[in-house]
Design a protein around this motif. Structure first.
Motif, PDB file in Angstrom:
ATOM      1  N   THR A 156       5.426  -2.081  -2.570  1.00 18.16           N
ATOM      2  CA  THR A 156       4.938  -1.176  -1.549  1.00 18.16           C
ATOM      3  C   THR A 156       3.909  -1.931  -0.707  1.00 18.16           C
ATOM      4  OG1 THR A 156       3.855   0.955  -1.178  1.00 18.16           O
ATOM      5  CG2 THR A 156       3.273  -0.234  -3.198  1.00 18.16           C
ATOM      6  N   ALA A 157       3.058  -1.222   0.035  1.00 14.55           N
ATOM      7  CA  ALA A 157       2.082  -1.896   0.887  1.00 14.55           C
ATOM      8  C   ALA A 157       0.731  -1.217   0.798  1.00 14.55           C
ATOM      9  CB  ALA A 157       2.558  -1.912   2.340  1.00 14.55           C
ATOM     10  N   ALA A 158      -0.318  -2.014   0.860  1.00 14.04           N
ATOM     11  CA  ALA A 158      -1.683  -1.491   0.887  1.00 14.04           C
ATOM     12  C   ALA A 158      -2.007  -1.049   2.307  1.00 14.04           C
ATOM     13  CB  ALA A 158      -2.658  -2.575   0.443  1.00 14.04           C
ATOM     14  N   TYR A 159      -2.570   0.146   2.425  1.00 15.02           N
ATOM     15  CA  TYR A 159      -2.811   0.696   3.759  1.00 15.02           C
ATOM     16  C   TYR A 159      -3.897   1.754   3.684  1.00 15.02           C
ATOM     17  CZ  TYR A 159      -1.790   3.101   8.185  1.00 15.02           C
ATOM     18  OH  TYR A 159      -1.866   3.666   9.427  1.00 15.02           O
ATOM     19  N   ASP A 160      -4.978   1.571   4.441  1.00 12.03           N
ATOM     20  CA  ASP A 160      -6.053   2.557   4.500  1.00 12.03           C
ATOM     21  C   ASP A 160      -5.628   3.669   5.452  1.00 12.03           C
ATOM     22  OD1 ASP A 160      -8.422   3.991   5.367  1.00 12.03           O
ATOM     23  OD2 ASP A 160      -9.593   2.423   4.400  1.00 12.03           O
ATOM     24  N   ARG A 161      -5.196   4.795   4.892  1.00 17.77           N
ATOM     25  CA  ARG A 161      -4.631   5.867   5.715  1.00 17.77           C
ATOM     26  C   ARG A 161      -5.662   6.534   6.603  1.00 17.77           C
ATOM     27  NH1 ARG A 161      -1.108   8.748   0.918  1.00 17.77           N
ATOM     28  NH2 ARG A 161       0.070   6.894   0.296  1.00 17.77           N
ATOM     29  N   ARG A 162      -6.911   6.574   6.154  1.00 20.28           N
ATOM     30  CA  ARG A 162      -7.935   7.267   6.934  1.00 20.28           C
ATOM     31  C   ARG A 162      -8.287   6.518   8.213  1.00 20.28           C
ATOM     32  NH1 ARG A 162     -12.131   8.967   2.203  1.00 20.28           N
ATOM     33  NH2 ARG A 162     -10.626   8.188   0.716  1.00 20.28           N
ATOM     34  N   GLY A 164      -6.578   3.416   9.199  1.00 17.45           N
ATOM     35  CA  GLY A 164      -5.426   2.740   9.765  1.00 17.45           C
ATOM     36  C   GLY A 164      -5.632   1.256   9.977  1.00 17.45           C
ATOM     37  N   ASN A 165      -6.853   0.754   9.710  1.00 16.34           N
ATOM     38  CA  ASN A 165      -7.058  -0.680   9.939  1.00 16.34           C
ATOM     39  C   ASN A 165      -8.077  -1.333   9.007  1.00 16.34           C
ATOM     40  OD1 ASN A 165      -9.554   0.173  10.969  1.00 16.34           O
ATOM     41  ND2 ASN A 165      -8.836   0.130  13.084  1.00 16.34           N
ATOM     42  N   ARG A 166      -8.787  -0.561   8.189  1.00 13.66           N
ATOM     43  CA  ARG A 166      -9.777  -1.171   7.308  1.00 13.66           C
ATOM     44  C   ARG A 166      -9.105  -1.889   6.145  1.00 13.66           C
ATOM     45  NH1 ARG A 166     -13.194   3.659   7.875  1.00 13.66           N
ATOM     46  NH2 ARG A 166     -12.175   4.460   6.002  1.00 13.66           N
ATOM     47  N   PRO A 167      -9.710  -2.977   5.647  1.00 11.90           N
ATOM     48  CA  PRO A 167      -9.173  -3.651   4.457  1.00 11.90           C
ATOM     49  C   PRO A 167      -9.190  -2.706   3.260  1.00 11.90           C
ATOM     50  CG  PRO A 167     -10.780  -5.038   5.577  1.00 11.90           C
ATOM     51  CD  PRO A 167     -10.888  -3.674   6.199  1.00 11.90           C
ATOM     52  N   VAL A 168      -8.253  -2.926   2.340  1.00 17.40           N
ATOM     53  CA  VAL A 168      -8.150  -2.111   1.130  1.00 17.40           C
ATOM     54  C   VAL A 168      -8.731  -2.904  -0.036  1.00 17.40           C
ATOM     55  CG1 VAL A 168      -6.566  -1.056  -0.512  1.00 17.40           C
ATOM     56  CG2 VAL A 168      -6.143  -0.842   1.950  1.00 17.40           C
ATOM     57  N   PRO A 169      -9.724  -2.356  -0.752  1.00 12.77           N
ATOM     58  CA  PRO A 169     -10.319  -3.090  -1.872  1.00 12.77           C
ATOM     59  C   PRO A 169      -9.409  -3.124  -3.098  1.00 12.77           C
ATOM     60  CG  PRO A 169     -11.325  -0.928  -1.680  1.00 12.77           C
ATOM     61  CD  PRO A 169     -10.410  -1.073  -0.505  1.00 12.77           C
ATOM     62  N   LEU A 170      -9.169  -4.310  -3.605  1.00 11.31           N
ATOM     63  CA  LEU A 170      -8.439  -4.501  -4.852  1.00 11.31           C
ATOM     64  C   LEU A 170      -9.465  -4.509  -5.973  1.00 11.31           C
ATOM     65  CD1 LEU A 170      -5.616  -5.191  -6.111  1.00 11.31           C
ATOM     66  CD2 LEU A 170      -6.323  -7.599  -5.986  1.00 11.31           C
ATOM     67  N   ARG A 171      -9.330  -3.610  -6.953  1.00 13.97           N
ATOM     68  CA  ARG A 171     -10.343  -3.428  -7.998  1.00 13.97           C
ATOM     69  C   ARG A 171      -9.987  -4.202  -9.276  1.00 13.97           C
ATOM     70  NH1 ARG A 171     -14.818  -0.788  -5.646  1.00 13.97           N
ATOM     71  NH2 ARG A 171     -14.008   0.651  -4.063  1.00 13.97           N
ATOM     72  N   GLN A 172     -11.041  -4.543 -10.010  1.00 10.69           N
ATOM     73  CA  GLN A 172     -10.864  -5.255 -11.271  1.00 10.69           C
ATOM     74  C   GLN A 172     -10.330  -4.342 -12.367  1.00 10.69           C
ATOM     75  OE1 GLN A 172     -14.482  -6.832 -13.281  1.00 10.69           O
ATOM     76  NE2 GLN A 172     -13.410  -8.803 -13.293  1.00 10.69           N
ATOM     77  N   THR A 173     -10.729  -3.074 -12.336  1.00 15.84           N
ATOM     78  CA  THR A 173     -10.247  -2.069 -13.282  1.00 15.84           C
ATOM     79  C   THR A 173      -9.850  -0.823 -12.492  1.00 15.84           C
ATOM     80  OG1 THR A 173     -12.465  -1.135 -13.637  1.00 15.84           O
ATOM     81  CG2 THR A 173     -11.773  -2.935 -15.099  1.00 15.84           C
ATOM     82  N   PRO A 174      -9.092   0.098 -13.098  1.00 15.86           N
ATOM     83  CA  PRO A 174      -8.627   1.286 -12.380  1.00 15.86           C
ATOM     84  C   PRO A 174      -9.713   2.346 -12.205  1.00 15.86           C
ATOM     85  CG  PRO A 174      -7.830   1.341 -14.622  1.00 15.86           C
ATOM     86  CD  PRO A 174      -8.483   0.014 -14.450  1.00 15.86           C
ATOM     87  N   ASN A 175     -10.687   2.026 -11.372  1.00 16.15           N
ATOM     88  CA  ASN A 175     -11.815   2.922 -11.134  1.00 16.15           C
ATOM     89  C   ASN A 175     -12.375   2.641  -9.746  1.00 16.15           C
ATOM     90  OD1 ASN A 175     -14.699   3.884 -11.201  1.00 16.15           O
ATOM     91  ND2 ASN A 175     -14.088   4.497 -13.268  1.00 16.15           N
ATOM     92  N   LEU A 184      -7.740  -6.493   0.811  1.00 17.35           N
ATOM     93  CA  LEU A 184      -6.374  -6.674   1.282  1.00 17.35           C
ATOM     94  C   LEU A 184      -6.231  -6.211   2.724  1.00 17.35           C
ATOM     95  CD1 LEU A 184      -4.461  -5.304  -1.840  1.00 17.35           C
ATOM     96  CD2 LEU A 184      -5.330  -7.618  -1.424  1.00 17.35           C
ATOM     97  N   ARG A 185      -5.673  -7.074   3.536  1.00 14.27           N
ATOM     98  CA  ARG A 185      -5.413  -6.701   4.923  1.00 14.27           C
ATOM     99  C   ARG A 185      -4.334  -5.628   4.984  1.00 14.27           C
ATOM    100  NH1 ARG A 185      -4.282 -11.856   8.528  1.00 14.27           N
ATOM    101  NH2 ARG A 185      -4.356 -10.203  10.108  1.00 14.27           N
ATOM    102  N   GLU A 186      -4.350  -4.858   6.041  1.00 11.46           N
ATOM    103  CA  GLU A 186      -3.339  -3.827   6.272  1.00 11.46           C
ATOM    104  C   GLU A 186      -1.935  -4.422   6.137  1.00 11.46           C
ATOM    105  OE1 GLU A 186      -1.979  -1.070  10.075  1.00 11.46           O
ATOM    106  OE2 GLU A 186      -3.373  -2.728  10.296  1.00 11.46           O
TER     107      GLU A 186
END
Length: 233
Positions: A156-162, A164-175, A184-186
């Protein structure tokens, strides 16, 4: 950044078992017929119900029901677009498991649903238009049909829906307060490695694999930043 194209929400049922479009006159499968007999306030969708959004050219792709394995047990389920009778008709989608176990995918509502289809690995698409990209899918999660449920092996793809252009943070743990190990870039591709339980707020976390800064790394992303999206240019 290139053009973004995201799948919207559409209700349609298409049987993977049928290589060609079903014609509108095809009788509903027995499981759907039994549901309609037991619930006389509903009937199967007809093309006349959606004539304003289904022209004669697209009519051959009109499919008010579909059959395919949606649960992964090798036994096909049957899904259908049904109409609730009344002065102002309402549109819904049901899936019948086995002979009589009925699950609502979309409860009757005013937004028109024109078709359904089963595609790829157990994805049930609910379509509001035919032959368009603005349709989204649901998957069986073991107890109900869940919007945009990804499974291991999906990309799938990382995408900040709110924004539409902000980077998406990849987390070390599911929190959501966990350490950020990468931004992550859009439209960054994310391969699903693990599906975690859904939280009470409806958010589900996934362990993913991404390509970032020339390296393949693993981390966690929540469901609300994953989408069917592709970038051109």
């Amino acid at each position: 950044m290139g053009l973004r194209m995201a799948h919207g929400f559409v209700i349609a049922l298409v049987a993977v078992a049928f290589p060609h479009p079903l014609v509108a006159q095809t009788p509903a499968p027995p499981a759907i017929q039994r549901f309609l007999v037991a619930n006389p306030s509903y009937r199967l969708l007809t093309v006349a119900d959606v004539r304003d959004v289904v022209d004669e050219v697209a009519e051959e792709y009109f499919t008010p029901f579909a059959s395919g394995d949606l649960t992964g047990d090798g036994v096909p389920e049957v899904a259908a677009v049904i109409v609730q009778r009344g002065r102002s008709i309402r549109f819904g989608v049901v899936v019948v498991h086995g002979a009589r176990s009925v699950h609502w995918v979309v409860r009757p509502q005013s937004d028109k649903i024109v078709s359904v289809s089963i595609q790829q690995t157990r994805r049930l698409y609910v379509e509001h238009c035919l032959e368009c990209d603005a349709n989204s899918f649901v998957r069986w999660n073991g107890s109900s049909y869940e919007d945009f449920l990804w499974i291991v092996g999906d990309t799938t793809a990382a995408y900040d829906r709110r924004s539409g252009n902000r980077p998406v943070p990849l987390r070390q743990t599911p929190n959501s307060t966990s350490k950020v190990i990468g931004n992550l870039r859009e439209c960054t591709d994310a391969k699903i490695l693990q599906v975690l339980p859904r939280h009470a707020n409806g958010v589900r976390w996934y362990r993913v694999e991404v390509f970032l800064n020339g390296l393949v790394i693993e981390g966690f992303l929540p469901s609300d930043v994953l989408t069917d999206i592709s970038c051109i240019g």
